[in-house]
Design an enzyme around this catalytic site. Structure first.
Site, mmCIF file in Angstrom:
data_model
loop_
_atom_site.group_PDB
_atom_site.id
_atom_site.type_symbol
_atom_site.label_atom_id
_atom_site.label_comp_id
_atom_site.label_asym_id
_atom_site.label_seq_id
_atom_site.Cartn_x
_atom_site.Cartn_y
_atom_site.Cartn_z
ATOM 1 N N HIS A 181 -1.157 -0.387 42.604
ATOM 2 C CA HIS A 181 -0.223 -0.626 41.503
ATOM 3 C C HIS A 181 -0.486 -1.998 40.889
ATOM 4 O O HIS A 181 -0.635 -2.996 41.596
ATOM 5 C CB HIS A 181 1.214 -0.554 42.017
ATOM 6 N N ASP A 194 -0.437 0.006 35.064
ATOM 7 C CA ASP A 194 0.396 0.686 36.054
ATOM 8 C C ASP A 194 -0.356 1.034 37.331
ATOM 9 O O ASP A 194 0.091 0.739 38.426
ATOM 10 C CB ASP A 194 1.030 1.952 35.468
ATOM 11 N N LYS A 244 4.397 -7.671 34.002
ATOM 12 C CA LYS A 244 2.937 -7.498 34.035
ATOM 13 C C LYS A 244 2.421 -6.873 32.746
ATOM 14 O O LYS A 244 1.446 -7.358 32.153
ATOM 15 C CB LYS A 244 2.541 -6.610 35.231
ATOM 16 N N ARG A 267 0.769 -26.449 45.432
ATOM 17 C CA ARG A 267 0.754 -27.173 44.166
ATOM 18 C C ARG A 267 -0.623 -27.690 43.796
ATOM 19 O O ARG A 267 -0.928 -27.883 42.617
ATOM 20 C CB ARG A 267 1.746 -28.349 44.230
#
Length: 313
Positions: A139, A178, A160, A244
């Site tokens: 997916h 999808d 998305k 980070r």
């Protein structure tokens, strides 16, 4: 899951024609390997890979032409079995007449290819490996961003498809929305493509399904692409910690391939399309040896050393 492929699909895709046995075009090919049956022609039939497509090139044909008609008949009786899916004659060479009735008896189509033998071998092998490779559905939204295959994953509703639409508008290409089908080419390479029913389609919440190629042109879509990077879009609720500086390297193993994976927090006001473009470019730069975090480390080490020298002075 594994796909199947027929002789008809092979001939309709490659520059290969059925010259005898048209009625057998729906024969299923089960092996992705192609055999050049040199030893079989000499009479050595032990371990004969009869379930593979058999390819006869100029060398094999030269050997056959050195034999009598009766000897060729005996050779072809060894070559042809009920499990042999097809026999290909390369370089457009004439099909030996002794082969035709024996191949017909075992319902084996005889194909002709105009290219040289090594090219036919490569093309047919690549075709069969692609269609017969084990596949897994994942997916997500698969895109080509700056020439790289980028798979966007994340929870439903994270954005998305909307991000993919903006990336397409910015000149990148949609591969699959999808659901993407992934299959392994070699120990380092995964390829991804859209299921046939979803090709060129993108679902946007509130808008419905759109055809990307119709709206943005043929350059906005790509049939298949190598998977280079997975980007996991996570809703930033303040509970997830992110690297980070980019020192943590995360991978996702699909089949036998470790695919680099990064997490990107999603929150109001962030331009995900620009961030994904930057992630793709940064990943490409690091692959070429230009690593920003290493540059930062060098600068930090130099600053620490400089401060130490000042303290000693």
């Amino acid at each position: 899951m594994s796909n199947t492929v027929s002789v008809k699909e092979l001939t309709s895709t490659l520059a290969v024609d059925i010259v005898y046995g048209q009625e057998f075009e729906n024969i299923i090919i089960k092996s992705s390997e192609v055999s050049r049956p040199g030893l079989i022609l000499t009479g050595y039939i032990d371990n004969y890979p009869h379930e593979r497509v058999q390819l006869i090139g100029r060398t094999e044909m030269g050997f056959l032409n050195s034999k009598t008609s009766e000897e060729r008949q005996e050779i072809f009786k060894n070559l042809c079995t009920v499990d042999t899916p097809a026999i290909i004659i390369a370089r457009g060479m004439e099909v030996p007449q002794e082969l035709i009735p024996i191949a017909d008896k075992y319902q084996i189509p005889i194909l002709s290819a105009r290219s040289k033998t090594s090219r036919v071998l490569a093309n047919v092998t690549n075709f069969l490996e692609t269609y017969l490779a084990e596949r897994v559905s994942k997916h997500g939204v698969f895109l080509e961003v700056y020439g790289m295959g980028v798979l966007l994953v994340g929870a439903s509703g994270v954005g998305k498809s909307e991000t993919a639409l903006e990336l397409v508008q910015r000149g990148h290409r949609l591969v699959a929305d999808d659901r993407v089908e992934l299959y392994q080419i070699d120990e380092l390479t995964l390829m991804g493509e859209a299921p046939e029913i979803l090709q060129n389609l993108l679902e946007i919440r509130g808008l419905g399904i759109i055809n990307v190629m119709t709206l943005f042109g043929v350059r906005s879509v790509s049939r298949k692409r190598r998977l280079d990077l997975i980007i996991d879009l996570r809703i930033d609720d303040g509970t997830i910690e992110y690297d980070r500086l980019g020192y943590d390297h995360e991978y996702e193993k699909i089949f036998e391939v470790n695919v680099p994976k990064i997490k990107i927090p999603v929150k109001l006001g962030r331009n995900l399309a620009v961030i994904i473009e930057s992630a793709a470019m940064n990943f490409r730069a690091s692959e070429l040896g230009f690593d920003a975090k290493e540059e930062f480390t060098r600068r930090l080490d130099a600053l620490i050393l400089s401060n130490r020298e000042v303290e000693h002075d």
